[in-house]
Motif scaffolding. Structure first.
Motif, mmCIF file in Angstrom:
data_model
loop_
_atom_site.group_PDB
_atom_site.id
_atom_site.type_symbol
_atom_site.label_atom_id
_atom_site.label_comp_id
_atom_site.label_asym_id
_atom_site.label_seq_id
_atom_site.Cartn_x
_atom_site.Cartn_y
_atom_site.Cartn_z
ATOM 1 N N MET B 1 0.831 -1.191 0.000
ATOM 2 C CA MET B 1 0.000 0.000 0.000
ATOM 3 C C MET B 1 0.876 1.256 0.000
ATOM 4 S SD MET B 1 -3.274 -0.998 0.342
ATOM 5 C CE MET B 1 -3.892 -2.674 0.465
ATOM 6 N N ALA B 2 2.095 1.130 0.508
ATOM 7 C CA ALA B 2 2.976 2.287 0.587
ATOM 8 C C ALA B 2 3.474 2.640 -0.816
ATOM 9 C CB ALA B 2 4.147 1.989 1.494
ATOM 10 N N GLY B 3 4.187 3.731 -0.966
ATOM 11 C CA GLY B 3 4.745 4.097 -2.264
ATOM 12 C C GLY B 3 4.066 5.331 -2.812
ATOM 13 N N ALA B 4 4.666 5.910 -3.853
ATOM 14 C CA ALA B 4 4.210 7.194 -4.374
ATOM 15 C C ALA B 4 2.901 7.053 -5.153
ATOM 16 C CB ALA B 4 5.290 7.791 -5.278
ATOM 17 N N ARG B 5 2.770 5.967 -5.919
ATOM 18 C CA ARG B 5 1.600 5.816 -6.779
ATOM 19 C C ARG B 5 0.429 5.255 -5.978
ATOM 20 N NH1 ARG B 5 -0.969 2.211 -9.483
ATOM 21 N NH2 ARG B 5 0.355 0.589 -8.652
ATOM 22 N N ALA B 6 -0.732 5.903 -6.104
ATOM 23 C CA ALA B 6 -1.922 5.375 -5.437
ATOM 24 C C ALA B 6 -2.386 4.142 -6.203
ATOM 25 C CB ALA B 6 -3.010 6.433 -5.415
ATOM 26 N N ARG B 7 -2.625 3.079 -5.499
ATOM 27 C CA ARG B 7 -3.084 1.862 -6.161
ATOM 28 C C ARG B 7 -4.526 2.035 -6.619
ATOM 29 N NH1 ARG B 7 -2.235 -3.359 -2.971
ATOM 30 N NH2 ARG B 7 -2.278 -4.188 -5.057
ATOM 31 N N THR B 30 -8.968 10.736 -9.771
ATOM 32 C CA THR B 30 -10.041 11.403 -10.531
ATOM 33 C C THR B 30 -11.416 10.817 -10.229
ATOM 34 O OG1 THR B 30 -9.940 9.831 -12.360
ATOM 35 C CG2 THR B 30 -8.433 11.722 -12.455
ATOM 36 N N ARG B 31 -11.471 9.651 -9.587
ATOM 37 C CA ARG B 31 -12.704 8.906 -9.272
ATOM 38 C C ARG B 31 -13.373 8.299 -10.508
ATOM 39 N NH1 ARG B 31 -11.046 8.303 -4.383
ATOM 40 N NH2 ARG B 31 -12.985 7.222 -3.886
ATOM 41 N N ALA B 32 -12.724 8.364 -11.672
ATOM 42 C CA ALA B 32 -13.262 7.670 -12.846
ATOM 43 C C ALA B 32 -13.192 6.167 -12.589
ATOM 44 C CB ALA B 32 -12.452 8.018 -14.091
ATOM 45 N N GLU B 52 -21.203 4.726 -3.257
ATOM 46 C CA GLU B 52 -20.661 4.791 -1.895
ATOM 47 C C GLU B 52 -19.146 4.959 -1.894
ATOM 48 O OE1 GLU B 52 -24.204 2.388 0.472
ATOM 49 O OE2 GLU B 52 -22.238 1.444 0.292
ATOM 50 N N LEU B 53 -18.491 4.471 -2.927
ATOM 51 C CA LEU B 53 -17.042 4.646 -3.038
ATOM 52 C C LEU B 53 -16.696 5.971 -3.732
ATOM 53 C CD1 LEU B 53 -15.998 1.002 -4.000
ATOM 54 C CD2 LEU B 53 -15.531 2.171 -1.857
ATOM 55 N N ASP B 54 -17.722 6.773 -4.013
ATOM 56 C CA ASP B 54 -17.535 8.085 -4.640
ATOM 57 C C ASP B 54 -16.876 7.942 -6.017
ATOM 58 O OD1 ASP B 54 -17.636 10.840 -4.842
ATOM 59 O OD2 ASP B 54 -15.683 11.130 -3.864
ATOM 60 N N LEU B 55 -17.315 6.920 -6.764
ATOM 61 C CA LEU B 55 -16.750 6.651 -8.082
ATOM 62 C C LEU B 55 -17.751 7.017 -9.168
ATOM 63 C CD1 LEU B 55 -15.034 3.192 -7.409
ATOM 64 C CD2 LEU B 55 -13.923 5.439 -7.605
ATOM 65 N N ASN B 56 -17.219 7.459 -10.289
ATOM 66 C CA ASN B 56 -18.016 7.870 -11.428
ATOM 67 C C ASN B 56 -17.785 6.865 -12.564
ATOM 68 O OD1 ASN B 56 -19.311 9.360 -13.421
ATOM 69 N ND2 ASN B 56 -17.438 10.534 -13.878
ATOM 70 N N ASP B 105 -8.285 3.807 -20.732
ATOM 71 C CA ASP B 105 -7.912 4.706 -19.633
ATOM 72 C C ASP B 105 -9.116 5.048 -18.779
ATOM 73 O OD1 ASP B 105 -5.068 5.322 -20.172
ATOM 74 O OD2 ASP B 105 -5.861 6.091 -22.078
ATOM 75 N N PHE B 106 -8.919 5.073 -17.480
ATOM 76 C CA PHE B 106 -9.927 5.653 -16.569
ATOM 77 C C PHE B 106 -9.144 6.446 -15.527
ATOM 78 C CE2 PHE B 106 -9.607 2.167 -13.309
ATOM 79 C CZ PHE B 106 -8.941 1.221 -14.078
ATOM 80 N N GLY B 107 -9.201 7.762 -15.692
ATOM 81 C CA GLY B 107 -8.374 8.647 -14.863
ATOM 82 C C GLY B 107 -6.908 8.332 -15.073
#
Lengths: 245, 245
Positions: B1-7, B30-32, B52-56, B105-107
């Protein structure tokens, strides 16, 4: 997946009859492994999975004395030589009785034991801080929680347990329950803090919700609980024989 | 989970009736989001989960034209305004028709499209290289593979697809299939290279195994395929009405 530390080997398994999730966790370095909440009828699958992943099962652990399915712990002990683990407070028989705050080591990996009573007195939640994953048993389910109407169930105690020992963890911790009935496999602390229809309420409202559920008794309860208090049958098919009587 | 890039945000969902896995993936920045292989009867659950996960939701994607369940893609389009995606080779109708080697691509997140025919001509495998996770549809199942006895099925083609486009990925890549019938939720390239009882064989033996399976026709096939070729019904309950006729 990147980084210096090897992440825990992790497999989520499902029993389609009792809707139970079983978790297999292994140390990638030493191959020591544990299994959480195994189901008796799925033990052959679980042993094969551990073997194929080159894992050596050292503990078969229960989050609590289940009422809705028979644990596979006793059979796993017989087949693999692993030790059974449950909370001391549960009153159940096992090789290793654990208490709140203790640590369960398997190779380079570890789980913290957290006491989360309320569904039963002996309910435990197991936390893997390194990978930020949590096994909540029946204390917290996805958008729900365990029932509190039998087996020492107490809604006030459950509310306090879940709020103070599970939902107090960082919001990105992934939560893996013992059951789900809607095909959902995991949640997070953040999601449940926002969207759990019961645990987002006040304690008084929570108690009212729990007291109004009006659930039927689990079909297997009279067979499951006496077996599970002994950490399950020691032979495959034994619980089926008892049910057929 | 650590590291610069968000999984990538990732949820595995299960349909208890058709044993189908649906996958929701989202960009944490971006929530895409996209959904892979949604089931029509589970669309309300899936839309709620995304919300609920605030995803589009921007894409509802199918790995192929399913014969065993009705896709939720058409209903999702109606409810969320997302676009439907399927392979051009499938011959099915969709807003976006993709080909081997393209990128979705999604976000900040992406999936590579790999053509893996053999179960059907249009079967795709979607690869998320950043998180090393792969969506294999029915091409590769856990310790199994999709059938090859109808819908353009061809065991030789399937063998070549799976060996050259899926099992050629690095051994630690996690594989997520469209179905599992034993409560297993994931596997890896390494595991299947060692333990898949069909794909570890020679091509000749594989063909013999596939030709000897003697499976019955999927119960819903005559309703599912004509609907899925149009990317599914546009309204909840529409497929049930067709089945009731």
């Amino acid at each position: 997946m990147a980084g210096a530390r090897a992440r825990v080997i992790f497999r989520q398994l499902f029993d389609l009859e009792s809707y139970t999730y079983t978790y297999l966790l292994g140390c990638p370095k030493t191959r020591a492994a544990i299994i959480i909440d195994p189901v008796d009828t799925q033990v052959e699958r679980d042993v094969r999975m551990a073997k194929e992943l080159d894992l050596n099962l050292i503990y078969a652990m229960n989050t609590h004395v289940h009422a809705d399915h028979v644990t596979g712990t006793g059979i796993l002990k017989n087949l693999t030589g692993c030790k059974s683990v449950i909370s001391k407070t549960s009153g159940a028989k096992a090789d290793v009785l654990v208490n709140d705050g203790e640590k369960i080591d398997f190779g380079d990996q570890a789980l913290e034991v957290r006491s989360t009573p309320g569904h039963t007195n002996g309910c435990l939640t197991y936390v893997n801080h390194a990978d930020r994953i949590v096994f909540t048993g029946d204390a917290l389910l996805i958008r729900a929680c365990g029932r509190t109407d039998f087996q020492e169930g107490n809604p006030e105690t459950l509310y306090d347990s879940v709020r103070s020992r599970i939902l107090s963890l960082p919001e990105d911790y992934m939560l893996y329950p013992a059951h789900d009935y809607n095909g959902v496999t995991s949640t997070t602390v953040g999601e449940e803090l926002k969207h759990n229809p019961r645990l987002t309420k006040s304690k008084e409202e929570f108690v009212q919700i729990m007291e109004a559920l009006g659930l039927t008794r689990p079909a297997k309860m009279d067979v499951a609980v006496p077996l599970n208090i002994m950490c399950g049958p020691s032979q495959l098919g034994e619980s089926q024989q008892r049910m057929d009587k």
